[in-house]
Design an enzyme around this catalytic site. Structure first.
Site, PDB file in Angstrom:
ATOM      1  N   ASP A  68       0.714  -1.164  -0.016  1.00 11.79           N
ATOM      2  CA  ASP A  68      -0.026  -0.188   0.000  1.00 11.79           C
ATOM      3  C   ASP A  68       1.015   1.348   0.009  1.00 11.79           C
ATOM      4  O   ASP A  68       2.084   1.117   0.511  1.00 11.79           O
ATOM      5  CB  ASP A  68      -0.884   0.011   1.395  1.00 11.79           C
ATOM      6  CG  ASP A  68      -1.463   1.154   1.656  1.00 11.79           C
ATOM      7  OD1 ASP A  68      -2.411   1.668   0.550  1.00 11.79           O
ATOM      8  OD2 ASP A  68      -1.370   2.023   2.600  1.00 11.79           O
ATOM      9  N   ASP A  70      -0.212   5.132   0.872  1.00 12.84           N
ATOM     10  CA  ASP A  70      -0.251   6.255   1.713  1.00 12.84           C
ATOM     11  C   ASP A  70       0.035   5.957   3.228  1.00 12.84           C
ATOM     12  O   ASP A  70      -1.045   4.749   3.572  1.00 12.84           O
ATOM     13  CB  ASP A  70      -1.707   6.749   1.633  1.00 12.84           C
ATOM     14  CG  ASP A  70      -1.898   7.414   0.220  1.00 12.84           C
ATOM     15  OD1 ASP A  70      -0.972   7.662  -0.512  1.00 12.84           O
ATOM     16  OD2 ASP A  70      -3.117   7.552  -0.277  1.00 12.84           O
TER      17      ASP A  70
END
Length: 315
Positions: A68, A70
């Site tokens: 991922d 962010d």
């Protein structure tokens, strides 16, 4: 001199004692040897203590890693950082910047994704970039990475990604951020590539619409599953990394899930399932990493580099 006679060994008694000592030593040696052999046999028969396997496994071509973006790889949200760059380039007005600043501050403090906030930001992004060329936003994206993103990469997460690369495995970003933005970041970090939200473009110009929906939650798991099938990967041997409980579907898909800088719900879920946890937020200073923009490749077709960090209130 007679008093010193006791120092002179007597041949017969000395010989007898020597024979006795030798025989005793030989017998002891034989018994000791037998005992040692029994102990060695017993040790060979006992199961070996389980050792921690090497991870990532060097040369495992059927394994890969999915990260991922962010708050996992980068501190804050990519779309918010991108929005600062677009504001600097007069893509929107000062009143909109105030909303962007608030959203970025909230995200950095909370460290979690709010679906409503993220959806509003995406809608604003699509409306702002409508009519702009994909190549224009890709070029701007390279500049914005250097200005606002490079020094917000978490060194610890970057090291995890590099470990997979060093083992000969592919490493992919998986993010709700626009695929072009994600691709720029992946390239700068030397990663394999990126899965991201795809915005519609016709003849290289953004239409202001998405293709499908944002790559968020269950959609990430579906993207990883599809890529694994296309790449011939064994998901049980793959790893995934995220900070958000929204990515539990993706983390549950692989054999090696990691919670990185986890939010409260993910931390609880990870501990219950004995997933590995890493938290790099105690050291807020991030290392500036990445490779020069000149090493870049062309834009991916379809997709938006126009991730905007703002909330545009439509009247």
């Amino acid at each position: 001199m007679a008093a010193m006679g006791w120092l002179t060994p007597r041949r017969r008694s000395a010989t007898a004692r020597s024979v006795l000592a030798g025989e005793a030593a030989a017998e002891a040696a034989r018994k000791t040897s037998q005992q040692l052999e029994l102990e060695r046999d017993a040790a060979r028969a006992e199961p070996a203590e389980p050792s921690v396997p090497e991870f990532p496994v060097v040369g495992d071509a059927e394994a890969a890693a999915f990260f991922d973006l962010d708050n996992t790889v980068m501190q804050g949200a990519a779309i918010f950082h991108f929005g600062r760059g677009l504001y600097k380039r007069k893509f929107f007005q000062r009143r909109e910047l105030a909303r962007f600043a608030w959203q970025q501050a909230w995200f950095r403090l909370a460290g979690v994704e709010d679906p409503e906030h993220m959806q509003d930001a995406r809608d604003s992004a699509l409306s702002i970039v409508k009519g702009h060329r994909v190549s224009e936003l890709m070029s701007i994206g390279e500049e914005i990475y250097d200005e606002y993103m490079a020094d917000r990469i978490w060194p610890g997460t970057r090291a995890l990604a590099q470990a997979h690369l060093d083992a000969g495995q592919k490493v992919w970003l998986v993010t709700a951020a626009p695929v072009e933005t994600a691709t720029i970041i992946a390239r700068r970090l030397g990663l394999t590539g990126a899965l991201g939200t795809v915005a519609e473009s016709v003849d290289g110009v953004y239409t202001g619409k998405l293709v499908g929906e944002p790559l968020h939650g269950p959609a990430k798991a579906e993207a990883v599953r599809a890529l694994a099938a296309a790449e011939g990967l064994d998901l049980n041997r793959c790893a995934a990394y995220s900070d958000s409980h929204n990515d539990i579907p993706m983390l549950s898909l692989v054999g090696h899930p990691y919670a990185i800088n986890p939010d409260t719900k993910l931390r609880k879920h990870a501990k219950a399932r004995e997933w590995r946890l890493r938290d790099y937020r105690t050291g807020r200073k991030a290392a500036k990493v990445g490779i020069p923009a000149a090493a870049g490749v062309g834009a991916l077709a379809g997709g938006t580099a126009a991730a905007v960090a703002l909330h545009r209130r439509r009247r």
